[in-house]
Design an enzyme around this catalytic site. Structure first.
Site, PDB file in Angstrom:
ATOM      1  N   ASP A  68      -3.453 -12.223   1.932  1.00 18.63           N
ATOM      2  CA  ASP A  68      -4.686 -12.210   1.159  1.00 18.63           C
ATOM      3  C   ASP A  68      -4.480 -12.416  -0.340  1.00 18.63           C
ATOM      4  O   ASP A  68      -5.452 -12.523  -1.083  1.00 18.63           O
ATOM      5  CB  ASP A  68      -5.441 -10.901   1.398  1.00 18.63           C
ATOM      6  N   HIS A  81       1.635  -4.316   3.397  1.00 20.26           N
ATOM      7  CA  HIS A  81       1.263  -4.608   4.781  1.00 20.26           C
ATOM      8  C   HIS A  81       1.872  -3.562   5.693  1.00 20.26           C
ATOM      9  O   HIS A  81       2.984  -3.096   5.441  1.00 20.26           O
ATOM     10  CB  HIS A  81       1.770  -6.011   5.190  1.00 20.26           C
TER      11      HIS A  81
HETATM   12  N1  ACO Z   1      -0.622  -1.580  -4.319  1.00 17.89           N
HETATM   13  C1  ACO Z   1      -0.018  -0.478  -4.791  1.00 17.89           C
HETATM   14  N2  ACO Z   1       0.550   0.454  -4.006  1.00 17.89           N
HETATM   15  C2  ACO Z   1       0.506   0.243  -2.688  1.00 17.89           C
HETATM   16  C3  ACO Z   1      -0.107  -0.889  -2.133  1.00 17.89           C
HETATM   17  C4  ACO Z   1      -0.682  -1.836  -3.006  1.00 17.89           C
HETATM   18  N3  ACO Z   1      -1.292  -2.917  -2.560  1.00 17.89           N
HETATM   19  N4  ACO Z   1      -0.005  -0.833  -0.784  1.00 17.89           N
HETATM   20  C5  ACO Z   1       0.631   0.298  -0.494  1.00 17.89           C
HETATM   21  N5  ACO Z   1       0.936   0.968  -1.648  1.00 17.89           N
HETATM   22  C6  ACO Z   1       1.622   2.249  -1.772  1.00 17.89           C
HETATM   23  C7  ACO Z   1       0.674   3.387  -1.441  1.00 17.89           C
HETATM   24  O1  ACO Z   1      -0.036   3.814  -2.577  1.00 17.89           O
HETATM   25  C8  ACO Z   1       1.632   4.422  -0.921  1.00 17.89           C
HETATM   26  O2  ACO Z   1       2.242   5.028  -2.016  1.00 17.89           O
HETATM   27  P1  ACO Z   1       2.587   6.600  -2.003  1.00 17.89           P
HETATM   28  O3  ACO Z   1       3.528   6.779  -0.855  1.00 17.89           O
HETATM   29  O4  ACO Z   1       3.172   6.846  -3.349  1.00 17.89           O
HETATM   30  O5  ACO Z   1       1.275   7.295  -1.783  1.00 17.89           O
HETATM   31  C9  ACO Z   1       2.683   3.598  -0.200  1.00 17.89           C
HETATM   32  O6  ACO Z   1       2.635   2.295  -0.774  1.00 17.89           O
HETATM   33  C10 ACO Z   1       2.436   3.497   1.306  1.00 17.89           C
HETATM   34  O7  ACO Z   1       1.068   3.147   1.507  1.00 17.89           O
HETATM   35  P2  ACO Z   1       0.411   3.088   2.971  1.00 17.89           P
HETATM   36  O8  ACO Z   1      -1.067   2.891   2.835  1.00 17.89           O
HETATM   37  O9  ACO Z   1       0.877   4.242   3.794  1.00 17.89           O
HETATM   38  O10 ACO Z   1       1.139   1.792   3.511  1.00 17.89           O
HETATM   39  P3  ACO Z   1       0.696   0.893   4.692  1.00 17.89           P
HETATM   40  O11 ACO Z   1       1.852   0.065   5.001  1.00 17.89           O
HETATM   41  O12 ACO Z   1       0.075   1.644   5.791  1.00 17.89           O
HETATM   42  O13 ACO Z   1      -0.489   0.027   3.991  1.00 17.89           O
HETATM   43  C11 ACO Z   1      -2.055  -1.629   3.513  1.00 17.89           C
HETATM   44  C12 ACO Z   1      -0.802  -1.248   4.308  1.00 17.89           C
HETATM   45  C13 ACO Z   1      -3.251  -0.796   3.999  1.00 17.89           C
HETATM   46  C14 ACO Z   1      -2.359  -3.115   3.764  1.00 17.89           C
HETATM   47  C15 ACO Z   1      -1.823  -1.374   2.010  1.00 17.89           C
HETATM   48  O14 ACO Z   1      -0.644  -2.013   1.593  1.00 17.89           O
HETATM   49  C16 ACO Z   1      -3.001  -1.785   1.136  1.00 17.89           C
HETATM   50  O15 ACO Z   1      -3.977  -1.022   1.008  1.00 17.89           O
HETATM   51  N6  ACO Z   1      -2.953  -3.006   0.528  1.00 17.89           N
HETATM   52  C17 ACO Z   1      -4.013  -3.505  -0.305  1.00 17.89           C
HETATM   53  C18 ACO Z   1      -5.119  -4.133   0.553  1.00 17.89           C
HETATM   54  C19 ACO Z   1      -4.673  -5.434   1.196  1.00 17.89           C
HETATM   55  O16 ACO Z   1      -4.127  -6.326   0.552  1.00 17.89           O
HETATM   56  N7  ACO Z   1      -4.961  -5.545   2.504  1.00 17.89           N
HETATM   57  C20 ACO Z   1      -4.663  -6.763   3.267  1.00 17.89           C
HETATM   58  C21 ACO Z   1      -3.596  -6.550   4.278  1.00 17.89           C
HETATM   59  S1  ACO Z   1      -3.292  -8.040   5.177  1.00 17.89           S
HETATM   60  C22 ACO Z   1      -4.545  -8.138   6.308  1.00 17.89           C
HETATM   61  O17 ACO Z   1      -5.074  -7.139   6.764  1.00 17.89           O
HETATM   62  C23 ACO Z   1      -5.016  -9.474   6.737  1.00 17.89           C
END
Ligand code: ACO
Length: 388
Positions: free
Chosen positions: A319, A265
């Protein structure tokens, strides 16, 4: 010749940009806390109802008995659809995505409001309630029409949650199912300045009407980076299919840099408090409905993911179990995001109303990196491609 560039900072994604002061929602992403108007989400989930929470978000205080009665009676009176809107929904292609249907139908509601534009607070709230009440009717009407069933008229004197489940099936829902749906609506009702709430705020800042504001929110929620992760998380659980396959799935996905849906998140760097509440209900529902396999698989995915992601700030979010909850309540997967919208309208309209109390047109800037002063060429002299 290039444009003169000012020394500027570009806030791509608007990370950490504050666009207004607000008293609606506070997220403490490090402490796993979420508050609506100062009340913790845990207390609201335990004691409140969606109607009461919507009142709280929109007006700013918890209603008295008579205020709540007035609020729910008005929602009841607004719940039926205008025949014109119902006819419109009947004309939509059966294979339409329910979010596209919702976006178009909410926009159409404005056509049947004799006075959609208003700068009066009372009328703005009234229009927010009109939309809030009709959205369950729109979603369920379309779902029934696409399944070749007749839409069901609202029964009245049911909660938004129970009315939704009733109009979906035609049967009065089990009180436990209604309660879980009610809590799920509370948990999705508001989440500060997320993408769809910002879209609503931008539209409100132009002094557009509440129908345009809400339509902007629905369009923005539609994208898979915002709404839609709940559907993806459920699909993952169904794809994995059995707890014994979870470890392999997670290890393989992470090795291929694939994200685990329902994890991570932008704001929470620990447990999403909504996840804990929904997980409890998902477990209870699984037992009641004899779907323990689904729940156990989700738990196994969570356990493996937490093991592999240990030491990172990537924790389960709302989620990870919301899709399972909606699925076990009998909803088709493509209804999950419309259900999210059905609840979030409370937060969207609360923020729009709050922003309009001291409005300023939202008009950011883009840093121009192109050329200027190009000669206008006659059509026969053009190359037909982008010049370096
Ligand atoms: N699984 C594995 N790795 C992850 C995940 C995940 N779910 N989420 C983030 N990471 C990793 C990324 O790959 C990245 O790794 P890296 O630095 O080695 O490249 C690191 O964590 C940072 O990722 P960002 O995308 O910059 O983190 P951010 O905090 O902006 O992302 C997000 C938030 C978009 C929700 C992300 O965690 C994600 O895509 N999650 C999966 C989709 C999801 O569950 N969305 C629902 C969110 S809740 C809502 O909107 C109601």
């Amino acid at each position: 010749m290039t444009a003169i560039r000012e020394p500027v900072v570009i806030h791509k994604g608007l990370d950490n940009v504050y666009v207004k002061e607000s008293k609606i929602c506070f997220i403490d992403g490090d402490a796993s806390k979420l508050f609506y108007r100062g009340y913790s989400i845990d207390e609201l989930a335990d004691h409140s109802t969606f109607e009461e929470t919507a009142f709280l978000l929109i007006y700013g205080w918890l209603p008295t008995t008579s205020q709540l009665e007035g609020f729910t009676q008005k929602l009841d009176s607004y719940r039926p659809l205008e025949p014109e809107v119902l006819r419109l929904i009947q004309e939509f292609p059966e294979q339409s995505d329910p979010m596209d249907v919702l976006r178009t139908a909410v926009s159409a509601l404005g056509l049947y409001d004799p006075q959609p534009m208003t700068d009066e607070l009372k009328l703005r709230i009234d229009k927010a309630m009109r939309i809030l009440a009709k959205v369950p009717t729109i979603i369920t009407a379309f779902d029934r029409i696409r399944n070749h069933k007749v839409p069901i008229q609202p029964k009245g004197q049911l909660t938004q949650a129970a009315e939704f489940l009733y109009m979906l099936t035609g049967n009065e829902p089990d009180p436990y199912d209604s309660h879980v749906m009610d809590v799920a609506l509370i948990l999705h009702a508001e989440h500060e300045m997320n993408a769809s709430t910002f879209a609503c705020t931008v539209t409100a800042s132009t002094l557009a009407d509440m129908y345009s504001i809400t339509t902007s929110g629905i369009g923005t929620l539609r994208g898979p980076l915002h709404g839609g992760a709940n559907e993806a998380a459920l699909r993952t659980v169904l794809e994995v299919g059995d707890p014994s396959r979870a470890e392999n799935y997670v290890a393989d996905a992470l090795a291929r840099k694939k994200r685990i849906m329902g994890f991570g998140h932008r704001v929470y760097k620990t447990w999403d408090p909504r996840y804990l509440i929904l997980k409890k209900f998902a477990g209870e529902l699984a037992t009641r409905k004899g779907q323990s396999g689904l729940f156990d698989t989700a738990v196994a995915i969570e356990t493996s993911a937490r093991k592999h992601l240990e030491g990172t700030p990537i924790f389960p979010n709302v989620d990870s179990y919301s899709g399972i909850v909606f699925h076990m309540l009998g909803n088709q997967t493509d209804l999950f995001t419309p259900i999210f919208a059905m609840s979030r309208i409370a937060g969207w309209t609360a923020h729009a109303i709050e922003y309009l109390e001291s409005n300023r047109l939202i008009r950011p800037k883009a840093l121009y990196m192109g050329k200027t002063g190009l000669p206008y060429l006659p059509i026969e002299s053009r190359t037909g491609r982008l010049e370096a």
